[in-house]
Design a protein around this motif. Structure first.
Motif, PDB file in Angstrom:
ATOM      1  N   GLY A  34      -7.585  11.240   0.826  1.00 36.85           N
ATOM      2  CA  GLY A  34      -8.049  11.483  -0.543  1.00 36.85           C
ATOM      3  C   GLY A  34      -7.016  11.053  -1.562  1.00 36.85           C
ATOM      4  O   GLY A  34      -7.346  10.443  -2.584  1.00 36.85           O
ATOM      5  N   PHE A  35      -5.753  11.357  -1.282  1.00 36.16           N
ATOM      6  CA  PHE A  35      -4.668  10.930  -2.172  1.00 36.16           C
ATOM      7  C   PHE A  35      -4.606   9.406  -2.247  1.00 36.16           C
ATOM      8  O   PHE A  35      -4.440   8.831  -3.319  1.00 36.16           O
ATOM      9  CB  PHE A  35      -3.324  11.486  -1.691  1.00 36.16           C
ATOM     10  CG  PHE A  35      -2.141  10.876  -2.389  1.00 36.16           C
ATOM     11  CD1 PHE A  35      -1.849  11.198  -3.707  1.00 36.16           C
ATOM     12  CD2 PHE A  35      -1.332   9.963  -1.732  1.00 36.16           C
ATOM     13  CE1 PHE A  35      -0.764  10.625  -4.354  1.00 36.16           C
ATOM     14  CE2 PHE A  35      -0.250   9.387  -2.373  1.00 36.16           C
ATOM     15  CZ  PHE A  35       0.035   9.714  -3.681  1.00 36.16           C
ATOM     16  N   ARG A  36      -4.751   8.734  -1.100  1.00 39.20           N
ATOM     17  CA  ARG A  36      -4.686   7.269  -1.082  1.00 39.20           C
ATOM     18  C   ARG A  36      -5.797   6.654  -1.931  1.00 39.20           C
ATOM     19  O   ARG A  36      -5.577   5.702  -2.673  1.00 39.20           O
ATOM     20  CB  ARG A  36      -4.773   6.758   0.357  1.00 39.20           C
ATOM     21  CG  ARG A  36      -4.371   5.307   0.507  1.00 39.20           C
ATOM     22  CD  ARG A  36      -4.380   4.865   1.951  1.00 39.20           C
ATOM     23  NE  ARG A  36      -5.702   4.735   2.519  1.00 39.20           N
ATOM     24  CZ  ARG A  36      -6.580   3.792   2.198  1.00 39.20           C
ATOM     25  NH1 ARG A  36      -6.281   2.895   1.280  1.00 39.20           N
ATOM     26  NH2 ARG A  36      -7.748   3.744   2.767  1.00 39.20           N
ATOM     27  N   GLN A  37      -6.974   7.230  -1.868  1.00 41.10           N
ATOM     28  CA  GLN A  37      -8.082   6.729  -2.674  1.00 41.10           C
ATOM     29  C   GLN A  37      -7.835   6.984  -4.159  1.00 41.10           C
ATOM     30  O   GLN A  37      -8.129   6.129  -5.000  1.00 41.10           O
ATOM     31  CB  GLN A  37      -9.394   7.367  -2.227  1.00 41.10           C
ATOM     32  CG  GLN A  37      -9.844   6.879  -0.870  1.00 41.10           C
ATOM     33  CD  GLN A  37     -11.057   7.634  -0.358  1.00 41.10           C
ATOM     34  OE1 GLN A  37     -11.561   8.543  -1.009  1.00 41.10           O
ATOM     35  NE2 GLN A  37     -11.528   7.251   0.818  1.00 41.10           N
ATOM     36  N   GLN A  38      -7.285   8.149  -4.495  1.00 39.09           N
ATOM     37  CA  GLN A  38      -6.971   8.439  -5.890  1.00 39.09           C
ATOM     38  C   GLN A  38      -5.881   7.507  -6.410  1.00 39.09           C
ATOM     39  O   GLN A  38      -5.945   7.037  -7.543  1.00 39.09           O
ATOM     40  CB  GLN A  38      -6.518   9.888  -6.050  1.00 39.09           C
ATOM     41  CG  GLN A  38      -7.608  10.910  -5.920  1.00 39.09           C
ATOM     42  CD  GLN A  38      -7.059  12.317  -6.021  1.00 39.09           C
ATOM     43  OE1 GLN A  38      -5.981  12.611  -5.529  1.00 39.09           O
ATOM     44  NE2 GLN A  38      -7.824  13.188  -6.667  1.00 39.09           N
TER      45      GLN A  38
ATOM     46  N   ASP B   1       0.871  -1.173   0.000  1.00 34.25           N
ATOM     47  CA  ASP B   1       0.000   0.000   0.000  1.00 34.25           C
ATOM     48  C   ASP B   1       0.904   1.218   0.000  1.00 34.25           C
ATOM     49  O   ASP B   1       1.136   1.841   1.038  1.00 34.25           O
ATOM     50  CB  ASP B   1      -0.902  -0.032   1.233  1.00 34.25           C
ATOM     51  CG  ASP B   1      -1.817   1.175   1.315  1.00 34.25           C
ATOM     52  OD1 ASP B   1      -2.043   1.835   0.282  1.00 34.25           O
ATOM     53  OD2 ASP B   1      -2.299   1.466   2.427  1.00 34.25           O
ATOM     54  N   PHE B   2       1.452   1.550  -1.170  1.00 35.19           N
ATOM     55  CA  PHE B   2       2.417   2.639  -1.258  1.00 35.19           C
ATOM     56  C   PHE B   2       1.830   3.946  -0.755  1.00 35.19           C
ATOM     57  O   PHE B   2       2.453   4.664   0.035  1.00 35.19           O
ATOM     58  CB  PHE B   2       2.918   2.801  -2.696  1.00 35.19           C
ATOM     59  CG  PHE B   2       3.776   4.012  -2.878  1.00 35.19           C
ATOM     60  CD1 PHE B   2       5.087   4.013  -2.441  1.00 35.19           C
ATOM     61  CD2 PHE B   2       3.278   5.167  -3.457  1.00 35.19           C
ATOM     62  CE1 PHE B   2       5.887   5.140  -2.579  1.00 35.19           C
ATOM     63  CE2 PHE B   2       4.067   6.295  -3.604  1.00 35.19           C
ATOM     64  CZ  PHE B   2       5.377   6.275  -3.166  1.00 35.19           C
ATOM     65  N   ALA B   3       0.640   4.286  -1.203  1.00 33.38           N
ATOM     66  CA  ALA B   3       0.029   5.560  -0.815  1.00 33.38           C
ATOM     67  C   ALA B   3      -0.237   5.591   0.684  1.00 33.38           C
ATOM     68  O   ALA B   3      -0.031   6.618   1.340  1.00 33.38           O
ATOM     69  CB  ALA B   3      -1.245   5.799  -1.600  1.00 33.38           C
ATOM     70  N   GLY B   4      -0.668   4.488   1.251  1.00 31.03           N
ATOM     71  CA  GLY B   4      -0.901   4.425   2.698  1.00 31.03           C
ATOM     72  C   GLY B   4       0.396   4.570   3.481  1.00 31.03           C
ATOM     73  O   GLY B   4       0.448   5.286   4.489  1.00 31.03           O
ATOM     74  N   ASP B   5       1.434   3.872   3.040  1.00 34.28           N
ATOM     75  CA  ASP B   5       2.742   3.983   3.705  1.00 34.28           C
ATOM     76  C   ASP B   5       3.287   5.403   3.603  1.00 34.28           C
ATOM     77  O   ASP B   5       3.831   5.943   4.566  1.00 34.28           O
ATOM     78  CB  ASP B   5       3.748   3.003   3.095  1.00 34.28           C
ATOM     79  CG  ASP B   5       3.391   1.552   3.355  1.00 34.28           C
ATOM     80  OD1 ASP B   5       2.579   1.284   4.274  1.00 34.28           O
ATOM     81  OD2 ASP B   5       3.918   0.680   2.633  1.00 34.28           O
ATOM     82  N   TYR B   6       3.140   6.002   2.430  1.00 35.98           N
ATOM     83  CA  TYR B   6       3.598   7.373   2.213  1.00 35.98           C
ATOM     84  C   TYR B   6       2.837   8.336   3.122  1.00 35.98           C
ATOM     85  O   TYR B   6       3.430   9.227   3.739  1.00 35.98           O
ATOM     86  CB  TYR B   6       3.411   7.738   0.742  1.00 35.98           C
ATOM     87  CG  TYR B   6       3.886   9.114   0.362  1.00 35.98           C
ATOM     88  CD1 TYR B   6       5.239   9.425   0.359  1.00 35.98           C
ATOM     89  CD2 TYR B   6       2.985  10.103  -0.001  1.00 35.98           C
ATOM     90  CE1 TYR B   6       5.688  10.695   0.007  1.00 35.98           C
ATOM     91  CE2 TYR B   6       3.412  11.363  -0.361  1.00 35.98           C
ATOM     92  CZ  TYR B   6       4.764  11.656  -0.354  1.00 35.98           C
ATOM     93  OH  TYR B   6       5.202  12.905  -0.698  1.00 35.98           O
ATOM     94  N   ALA B   7       1.528   8.148   3.216  1.00 34.13           N
ATOM     95  CA  ALA B   7       0.705   9.010   4.065  1.00 34.13           C
ATOM     96  C   ALA B   7       1.118   8.870   5.531  1.00 34.13           C
ATOM     97  O   ALA B   7       1.267   9.882   6.235  1.00 34.13           O
ATOM     98  CB  ALA B   7      -0.774   8.649   3.893  1.00 34.13           C
TER      99      ALA B   7
END
Length: 158
Positions: A133-137, A101-107
């Motif tokens: 919002g970014f993670r969902q996108q 989950d790249f976006a989740g880890d980044y967040a």
């Protein structure tokens, strides 16, 4: 010329894509900051040096030592595009194989940085909402693929 573009673009794509895929799979996710950024852009620069080699080789072997700007620029863009597509494929394959989950880890990383920097609860709440919002996108390939393409293609344009 199309053959030369494809060959050099694939060579550049392999130079940048194989390390990306291999390291992401071996580490189980992106490399930790700042190593991921340094290694990523270093491989991009090495891979995209193939653009210079391809244009110089065409100039010297096929065109008698002279090449006009726009044909050279177009060839460089085309090679960069092929290499960028290989980069995107490598990243998508790495995401599929690892399931990270790249976006989740980044967040989570950004939130932890802001928390340690002393951000207020209101600032953290706003940042968390924005990053959700970014993670969902980022879960949508139609958002993620162009975003990944913008990591490497501008380097090739330069």
């Amino acid at each position: 010329m199309l053959n030369r573009i494809l060959i050099h673009g694939l060579v550049a794509g392999l130079i940048v894509g194989v390390p990306l895929f291999t390291l992401t799979v071996l580490v189980g996710g992106p490399l930790p900051e700042p190593w991921g950024v340094v290694l990523g852009y270093l491989t991009m620069l090495i891979a995209l040096s193939v653009v210079f080699i391809a244009i110089k080789r065409r100039r010297d072997t096929e065109l008698g030592g002279v090449i006009r700007f726009w044909p050279a620029f177009g060839m460089g863009l085309a090679i960069s595009l092929v290499a960028s597509i290989c980069y995107v494929i490598a990243w998508e394959a790495a995401l599929a194989v690892t399931g990270i989950d790249f976006a989740g880890d980044y967040a989570r990383m950004l939130i932890a940085q802001q928390r340690s920097a002393g951000a207020t609860a209101a600032e953290l709440a706003k940042l968390t909402a924005d990053l959700e919002g970014f993670r969902q996108q980022y879960a949508n390939p139609l958002f993620r693929i162009p975003m990944t393409l913008t990591e490497i293609f501008p380097v090739g344009v330069l």
